[in-house]
Design an enzyme around this catalytic site. Sequence first.
Site, PDB file in Angstrom:
ATOM      1  N   ALA A 244      -1.476   2.666  -3.352  1.00  0.00           N
ATOM      2  CA  ALA A 244      -1.008   1.764  -2.353  1.00  0.00           C
ATOM      3  C   ALA A 244      -1.083   0.512  -2.620  1.00  0.00           C
ATOM      4  CB  ALA A 244      -1.551   2.053  -0.866  1.00  0.00           C
ATOM      5  N   ASP A 245      -2.298  -0.260  -3.248  1.00  0.00           N
ATOM      6  CA  ASP A 245      -2.264  -1.551  -3.615  1.00  0.00           C
ATOM      7  C   ASP A 245      -1.157  -1.926  -4.646  1.00  0.00           C
ATOM      8  OD1 ASP A 245      -5.025  -2.871  -2.280  1.00  0.00           O
ATOM      9  OD2 ASP A 245      -5.137  -0.955  -3.026  1.00  0.00           O
ATOM     10  N   SER A 246      -1.066  -1.219  -5.481  1.00  0.00           N
ATOM     11  CA  SER A 246       0.094  -1.359  -6.566  1.00  0.00           C
ATOM     12  C   SER A 246       1.467  -1.381  -6.003  1.00  0.00           C
ATOM     13  CB  SER A 246      -0.164  -0.247  -7.975  1.00  0.00           C
ATOM     14  OG  SER A 246      -1.491  -0.445  -8.537  1.00  0.00           O
TER      15      SER A 246
ATOM     16  N   GLY B 121       1.974  -4.490  -4.011  1.00  0.00           N
ATOM     17  CA  GLY B 121       1.975  -5.651  -4.760  1.00  0.00           C
ATOM     18  C   GLY B 121       3.346  -5.738  -5.724  1.00  0.00           C
TER      19      GLY B 121
END
Length: 412
Positions: free
Chosen positions: A173-175, A178
């Site tokens: 999710a972070d990637s 981002g």
Amino acid sequence: MTAPAAKAGPLAGVRVLELGSMYAAPTCGRMLRDFGADVIKVEDPTSGDYARQWTPMKNGQSFGFARLNSGKRSVAIDLRSDGGRDLVRRLAAQADVVIENFRPGRMDAWGLGYQTLAADNPGIVVTSVSGFGQTGPYKEKPGFGTVAETGSGFAYINGWPETPPTSPPFGFADSISGISAAMGTAMALFRRERTGQGDHVDVSLYEPLMFIVGDMIMNYTGTGFVQGRVGNGTGSASPRGVYQAADGKWLSIAASNQGIAKRLFAAMGRPELIEDPRYATNEVRMQHNDELQEMVVAWVAERPRDEILKVLDEYEVVCSQVNDASDIVEDPHFQERTLVELTGSEALGRVLMPGPVLHFAGEAAPVYDGVPSIGEHTDEVLTELLALSSGEISALAEAGTVRSGKVAVPEL
């Protein structure tokens, strides 16, 4: 010494002030840095970005931190102090982009919200990454990638029917958020070129991932069906999955459209299957998916993986071996196009990592030379952008407002 961002690239000349830590916001910063932006990373003078403590490590250096932050300039400023916030506001006045991932409301409370920064610098683009976004009932809730992966619906449909909902063993999710934040930043910069006006880009951790799994939401609202876990299938196309060959190695096959399904049946020596009423279209193949998958499993299990892949390639069936890290590093395609060397880090030695996520014709790839230590570029940036003297910087360092890059401090 970390090299500044590459001078080439579509974002050459763009200055980014990164106030983010951990994963999503630094991923956005890395995307922008990869395409020419000068990314100035603001870190806590004492501990730096918490990602410096992530494992795996080698000689005290985090691989994950190195991957996301190579090529950025580190400035160590205490945002908890009035003097530190004043420095950041002055730096933002000289920047094109500010990336931040604090909980909504924190930047405003510090006097660093979009309206304040835009009053100083009308063209500023502020990109905010948060767990649930800047609006809505959940906006003040803390959120990490795991929460986004579960709340978006992804974990519920990931795995096998007999296993629990499963989050990925990496920052999925972070990637995704981002990369989405970098896209939003680029769009805001594009509009600024035409209008001169900056913008506030609002990215949540969960929405990019919810977009990816959005068919299940449409299916529920349209039919009332709640999608569950289907293992390596998609639940929407057949045959598709991960299969084990005779030598115990694994490969994937994706016959996700009619032409590929027809070619797969031919490769299996069963071209007549495409005429069978049970397998003639994707809709009926999904209705008989279990029995069709048994056929593919049995066929793949008859031969070693390399032999199966050779046959599938001859019939132009979409397929791949299931790679581990060693497979990736040894693959000539990835060596030529994707993998880049991180140099200049004594702690890590020679390591390879994925480079930019996309390519521009005629543009040289960025150089990844070393990993910045905490505050390595404090003196350089404060002198360059704010014209502070060495005496002024020393006074700020003595007060604990900044960490001077001239003071050698061991990594955590």
